[in-house]
Scaffold this active site. Structure first.
Site, PDB file in Angstrom:
ATOM      1  N   LYS A 289       0.804  -1.225   0.000  1.00 56.42           N
ATOM      2  CA  LYS A 289       0.000   0.000   0.000  1.00 56.42           C
ATOM      3  C   LYS A 289       0.834   1.271   0.000  1.00 56.42           C
ATOM      4  O   LYS A 289       0.353   2.341  -0.387  1.00 56.42           O
ATOM      5  CB  LYS A 289      -0.923   0.000   1.222  1.00 56.42           C
ATOM      6  CG  LYS A 289      -2.048  -1.027   1.188  1.00 56.42           C
ATOM      7  CD  LYS A 289      -3.159  -0.613   0.258  1.00 56.42           C
ATOM      8  CE  LYS A 289      -4.399  -1.485   0.424  1.00 56.42           C
ATOM      9  NZ  LYS A 289      -5.507  -1.037  -0.433  1.00 56.42           N
TER      10      LYS A 289
ATOM     11  N   SER B 297       1.506  -9.710  -0.334  1.00 58.11           N
ATOM     12  CA  SER B 297       1.116  -8.298  -0.287  1.00 58.11           C
ATOM     13  C   SER B 297       1.411  -7.605   1.028  1.00 58.11           C
ATOM     14  O   SER B 297       1.564  -6.385   1.065  1.00 58.11           O
ATOM     15  CB  SER B 297      -0.374  -8.170  -0.622  1.00 58.11           C
ATOM     16  OG  SER B 297      -1.135  -9.049   0.210  1.00 58.11           O
TER      17      SER B 297
END
Length: 318
Positions: free
Chosen positions: A51, A301
């Site tokens: 992110k 991720s």
């Protein structure tokens, strides 16, 4: 619209704000998948998740503003808090009661306010919109924003620079910002590359929306893959259409399959990841994902999991 040029510009813009993360071979998963498997270790990013790319790109384009805000299941909020601190901006991160405490603590450790609102990401978004409307903060959405998508897309450029012959990218799927950006970058350079989105069976909003042919609301449920929770927004402008156009296959996993992937990555690869990052490995172990036509890259991720929870999952029977 988001273009390859937007992604390439984002890569230049955030070069000093994010890390280039390693790509590691996964021998045991390669045997199970019937071909070469690689792990893109984005959980080694400075804030522990991909992110940071999208948040940094969006924040860097704002200039002088009153502050930034967002609603987040944790990782985007932490990334925006980090980017805001680098740029000297106040930040208020709105989260729901479902967000794990370790992620809230990490946001506050970066100097941002973590404001706990309601029982869903939609509730948290209402507070972020109020801050935008009444206090002049700029709302940086976690996925459905062109600058965020372009920032996440830099991961696609990086993967193909590291392994040019990658045949399949397996991407955790939530609101779709990661998949949309990475898939756009990858398919712009390699139109034949296969994009597989992977999510959980419990409350996968993008999967339900794609099945319905339009954005729909889905009850947000507790799941080991908590970073994949939350809705995609009934007014979704970008990621719904982009995921529908760019994704070749969608795989959904049970909670047990996600846990198995997490355990495998820890025991066989020495990688501590959160549930959302383990879905690629879980899909291989469940026989739902194979390497076809060349190397398969799993995007790990994020690694922002509570250590006690991780230890408990490792102690469970396989």
């Amino acid at each position: 619209m988001v273009t390859l040029d937007d992604i390439e510009q984002a890569a230049s813009r955030i070069r000093g704000m994010v890390r280039q993360t390693p790509l590691k071979p996964a021998p045991s998963l390669s045997v199970l998948a019937g071909g070469e498997v690689w792990l893109k270790c984005e959980h080694h990013q400075e804030t522990g998740a991909f992110k940071l790319r999208g948040a940094s790109n969006a924040a860097a384009r704002l200039g002088k503003v009153a502050g930034v805000t967002t609603a987040s299941t944790g990782n985007h909020g932490r990334a925006l808090a980090h980017a805001a601190r680098q740029l000297g901006l106040p930040a208020v991160i709105c989260v729901s009661r479902l967000v794990p405490q370790n992620k809230i603590d990490a946001i506050e450790a970066l100097g941002a306010e973590a404001r706990v609102i309601g029982a869903s990401q939609d509730d948290a978004f209402e507070e972020a919109r109020r801050l935008e409307r009444e206090d002049g903060f700029v709302l940086v959405p976690p996925f459905d924003h062109p600058d965020v998508i372009a920032g996440q897309g830099t991961l696609g450029l990086e993967i193909l620079a590291q392994i040019p012959d990658a045949a399949t990218l397996a991407i955790p799927l939530s609101g779709g910002g990661l998949l949309a950006g990475v898939a756009l970058a990858a398919k712009s350079l390699r139109p034949d590359i296969r994009i597989v989105g992977i999510s959980m069976e419990r409350g996968a909003a993008m999967a339900a929306s794609l099945a319905a042919g339009r954005p729909v609301e889905v009850e947000e449920l507790e799941t080991l893959a908590d970073s994949l929770g939350g809705g995609i927004g009934l007014d979704n402008r970008l990621t719904f259409d982009m995921c529908g156009a760019l994704m070749d296959e969608l795989v959904l996993l049970t909670e047990a399959e996600i846990a198995a992937g997490l355990r495998h990555l820890a025991r066989e690869n020495g990688e501590t990841v959160e549930g959302a990052a383990a879905v690629g490995a879980g899909a291989i172990l469940a026989g739902k994902l194979r390497a076809e036509g060349g190397p398969l890259v799993l995007l790990l991720s994020g690694g922002n999991i509570d250590p006690a929870r991780h230890a408990a999952i490792l102690g469970e029977e396989t």
